[in-house]
Each structure stands twice: as C-alpha cells, then as structure tokens.
Design an enzyme around this catalytic site. Sequence first.
Site: not given
Length: 314
Positions: A26-27, A220, A222, A253, A262
Amino acid sequence: MSNGLPMPVPAAGLPPRVRIHEVGARDGLQNEKTVVPTEVKAEFIHRLAGAGLTTIEATSFVHPDWVPQLADAESLFPQLADIPAGVDLPVLVPNGRGLDRALELGARRIAVFGSVTESFAKANLNRTVDESLAMFAPVVAKARAAGLHVRGYLSMCFGDPWEGPVPVDRVVTVARRLLDLGCDELSLGDTIGVATPGHVQALLTGLNGAGVSTDALGVHFHDTYGQALSNTLAALQHGVTTVDASAGGLGGCPYAKSATGNLATEDLVWMLEGLGIETGVDLGRLTATSVWMAGQLGRPSPSRTVRALSHQEQ
Ligand code: MG
C-alpha cells in the site's frame, strides 16, 4: 560462509517479539512511479504472507483518480481470499464511501490517515486537522460498530516540510483525539524522515504522560537521513512492539525531496534477528520476494540487506 542471518546476541530491555506491519503493497506501491498490474500485487502479497508476515496492509479504497497506483482495490482484494486466516490484511479508507467499499469486500481491519500538522492536512487531505478528524469520526464509529479493528495513521509526527520541527505537545493532542474517536492503535509517522532517537523517546514519553499506552502505539519511520533503524531501536527500548516497514524499502514520500523512503522490512528483520527478537519472518524468502518485485519495477531495491543478501547468493 554466512547462513544469511546475523548471529543473535540479545540486548537487555527489549521486547521478545515484534509485530511487523508490512506496508509495501500500500504505502510502498502508492509512492512508486510504476503502476503495478493487479496480478503482480496479488502475487506480491501472497509471497509476503509466505515469508511469514502476519499484518500486510493490502491496498487503499481511495478514489481511483487520487491514487492511480491503487485504483484496482476492488479487483485486488478478492484475489487475496485464500490468504490464511492468521494473516491480517488491513486496508486504508479515506472516508465513508471507502469504508463502505471495504466492508462490501469483507475487510476486517481498516486504517485512516490523519496529519498532525495543518500544512500536510491541507496538502494531502485538502482539509484542516479539525475537518479531517470530523470526517474520520463517523468512519471510525461505523467501522467499530461493524467489529473492525481501526488503525489511525498520524503523519508528520516529528517534522513537516512547510512548518519545520513539530512540537511533541501538538502530536499528543491529535493522537489523543484519534484514540478518543475509537482507533485501536496509532502509527506514529516520521513522514519526511527527520526524527532522531531522543525525539522518538520524548514523543513516546509525552504520549504516555497523556494517558496513551505504549501498547496502542506503532512506529513508522522513513530512512531519508539514515535514522530509521536507530529510531526503531529507541522505540523498542521504550516498549513499542509494532513496527511499520516496507518490503525492499518500496515507496517514499512525494513531499520529502529525494526521500529514500520507508524503512525496508529486510533491514528491520536483520536487526531484530541480530537482537534475538522474534518476528516470524523468513528473511531469505522475504529478500527473494523483494528481488522479484525489483524486477517487476525495473530498478534495484534500496534496501542494504536485500542488496547484501542477493549479492551473496549470486
Ligand atoms: Mg511511509
């Protein structure tokens, strides 16, 4: 000759087990330029489950025009029906319509995506923070009434590209409000990767001080500035046991310039294996999955561990 795993040497003060919330499908794919065919996504998720991941965020029921990479949620989700029951497949829902689509397809876990800062709320949701929370309220209530588990993403928890450093108190306020809406867990997002370990500890301590249990928190990170694993270790030392990561380091992002994206699941698993922390993940199978996906995307994985292990096998 290595067996493809680090030597386990436990360290004091860490949890025995970590639940990895895999966000690559997803991300990760949402932030990749390449649009991946539905069958490839389905195979990716099956391979992730085969590698032992038990929480695999599958897709987003966002309006197809907003995120073309995930416009196939309706056709993808039924292709995951044979994934074993022990594997959770949360889906992102942006609003009530997205929730209805997810419910129709039998989703059991959803996530909503909020922002701590006004700038990102405006850029990403075209709403103020208050307006976005008002939009989530009926979505979370309806999901909870239907027996669904609800995760709340909080983005820009450490810094924001428009506003700079984000105060801990600001995050605490918005986190408290998302939990009060009925979210079961929160994911604290370092969307532009500017967190450092002391900041992580300060935020977690601030949240605890406002009555938020560490059990309700995931992290979460990065790896934009190479801090994702350091920050993860700081969170583990604080008692966090849910860590988001993306297989092969997929995604980034769009708001962070040259973000490396990520935290790679393989890099995370390598560290956790070295610390003797149980994840249930087979690092070899996971790495093979990311090498395969890199072939689909036509570029190598940015994960150091994927590169080291796949080089070793050649
Ligand atoms: Mg991310």
